[in-house]
Design a protein around this motif. Sequence first.
Motif, PDB file in Angstrom:
ATOM      1  N   GLU A 104      -4.670  -4.800   6.173  1.00  0.00           N
ATOM      2  CA  GLU A 104      -5.293  -4.214   4.979  1.00  0.00           C
ATOM      3  C   GLU A 104      -5.124  -2.703   4.963  1.00  0.00           C
ATOM      4  N   THR A 105      -5.340  -2.063   6.114  1.00  0.00           N
ATOM      5  CA  THR A 105      -5.200  -0.610   6.202  1.00  0.00           C
ATOM      6  C   THR A 105      -3.753  -0.190   5.947  1.00  0.00           C
ATOM      7  N   THR A 106      -2.810  -0.951   6.494  1.00  0.00           N
ATOM      8  CA  THR A 106      -1.389  -0.639   6.283  1.00  0.00           C
ATOM      9  C   THR A 106      -1.031  -0.764   4.809  1.00  0.00           C
ATOM     10  N   ALA A 107      -1.528  -1.818   4.166  1.00  0.00           N
ATOM     11  CA  ALA A 107      -1.238  -1.989   2.740  1.00  0.00           C
ATOM     12  C   ALA A 107      -1.832  -0.843   1.924  1.00  0.00           C
ATOM     13  N   GLU A 108      -3.070  -0.449   2.233  1.00  0.00           N
ATOM     14  CA  GLU A 108      -3.687   0.683   1.527  1.00  0.00           C
ATOM     15  C   GLU A 108      -2.895   1.970   1.763  1.00  0.00           C
ATOM     16  N   PHE A 109      -2.408   2.165   3.003  1.00  0.00           N
ATOM     17  CA  PHE A 109      -1.622   3.359   3.314  1.00  0.00           C
ATOM     18  C   PHE A 109      -0.332   3.375   2.503  1.00  0.00           C
ATOM     19  N   GLN A 110       0.318   2.225   2.397  1.00  0.00           N
ATOM     20  CA  GLN A 110       1.568   2.164   1.627  1.00  0.00           C
ATOM     21  C   GLN A 110       1.318   2.471   0.157  1.00  0.00           C
ATOM     22  N   ILE A 111       0.214   1.970  -0.380  1.00  0.00           N
ATOM     23  CA  ILE A 111      -0.120   2.251  -1.790  1.00  0.00           C
ATOM     24  C   ILE A 111      -0.378   3.740  -1.976  1.00  0.00           C
ATOM     25  N   MET A 112      -1.158   4.329  -1.056  1.00  0.00           N
ATOM     26  CA  MET A 112      -1.456   5.763  -1.157  1.00  0.00           C
ATOM     27  C   MET A 112      -0.184   6.588  -0.995  1.00  0.00           C
ATOM     28  N   LYS A 113       0.715   6.181  -0.133  1.00  0.00           N
ATOM     29  CA  LYS A 113       1.979   6.902   0.078  1.00  0.00           C
ATOM     30  C   LYS A 113       2.826   6.857  -1.190  1.00  0.00           C
ATOM     31  N   ARG A 114       2.875   5.694  -1.821  1.00  0.00           N
ATOM     32  CA  ARG A 114       3.642   5.562  -3.060  1.00  0.00           C
ATOM     33  C   ARG A 114       3.026   6.438  -4.167  1.00  0.00           C
ATOM     34  N   GLU A 115       1.698   6.434  -4.261  1.00  0.00           N
ATOM     35  CA  GLU A 115       1.031   7.269  -5.269  1.00  0.00           C
ATOM     36  C   GLU A 115       1.289   8.752  -5.016  1.00  0.00           C
ATOM     37  N   LEU A 116       1.273   9.157  -3.726  1.00  0.00           N
ATOM     38  CA  LEU A 116       1.536  10.554  -3.383  1.00  0.00           C
ATOM     39  C   LEU A 116       2.953  10.947  -3.772  1.00  0.00           C
ATOM     40  N   GLU A 117       3.921  10.066  -3.519  1.00  0.00           N
ATOM     41  CA  GLU A 117       5.307  10.362  -3.883  1.00  0.00           C
ATOM     42  C   GLU A 117       5.462  10.453  -5.399  1.00  0.00           C
ATOM     43  N   GLU A 118       4.748   9.599  -6.125  1.00  0.00           N
ATOM     44  CA  GLU A 118       4.813   9.668  -7.587  1.00  0.00           C
ATOM     45  C   GLU A 118       4.210  10.973  -8.090  1.00  0.00           C
ATOM     46  N   LEU A 119       3.085  11.393  -7.489  1.00  0.00           N
ATOM     47  CA  LEU A 119       2.461  12.651  -7.891  1.00  0.00           C
ATOM     48  C   LEU A 119       3.372  13.838  -7.572  1.00  0.00           C
ATOM     49  N   LYS A 120       4.047  13.775  -6.431  1.00  0.00           N
ATOM     50  CA  LYS A 120       4.977  14.848  -6.089  1.00  0.00           C
ATOM     51  C   LYS A 120       6.123  14.900  -7.085  1.00  0.00           C
ATOM     52  N   SER A 121       6.656  13.746  -7.451  1.00  0.00           N
ATOM     53  CA  SER A 121       7.774  13.744  -8.412  1.00  0.00           C
ATOM     54  C   SER A 121       7.334  14.240  -9.793  1.00  0.00           C
ATOM     55  N   VAL A 122       6.119  13.886 -10.200  1.00  0.00           N
ATOM     56  CA  VAL A 122       5.589  14.363 -11.474  1.00  0.00           C
ATOM     57  C   VAL A 122       5.392  15.875 -11.414  1.00  0.00           C
TER      58      VAL A 122
END
Length: 127
Positions: A104-122
């Motif tokens: 569960e923690t790994t899945a949450e980390f992957q989601i947060m990592k993807r969101e961070l990358e999207e925010l960086k690209s924006v």
Amino acid sequence: MPLFGNTFSPKKTPPRKSASLSNLHNLDRSTREVELGLDYGTPTMNLAGQSLKFENGHWVAETGISGGVDQREAQRLRKRNQQLEEENNLLQVKVEVLLDMFSETTAEFQIMKRELEELKSVNRRRK
């Protein structure tokens, strides 16, 4: 020969003999047990030179030693084995819970990592 008379007249059957020729059925229960030997005791058997008796649902050695192991020691080992099995089951459940938490923690980390990358690209597009 009578015309309307009863031509069939079977002979009367002789009275039956008593079911038992002994008078044991007249005795009370305790006397019958003594006479007939209904108190068998515990079942015993001799197997491979060792005498065993049936007690409390288990076969135990009459001498107290079963295969070179004291009966009390064997009982203690059985009890310890059961304790260890229960502990092992508990630890397996704990490992499964920890693996679920880790997944569960790994899945949450992957989601947060993807969101961070999207925010960086924006953020890069705005600059």
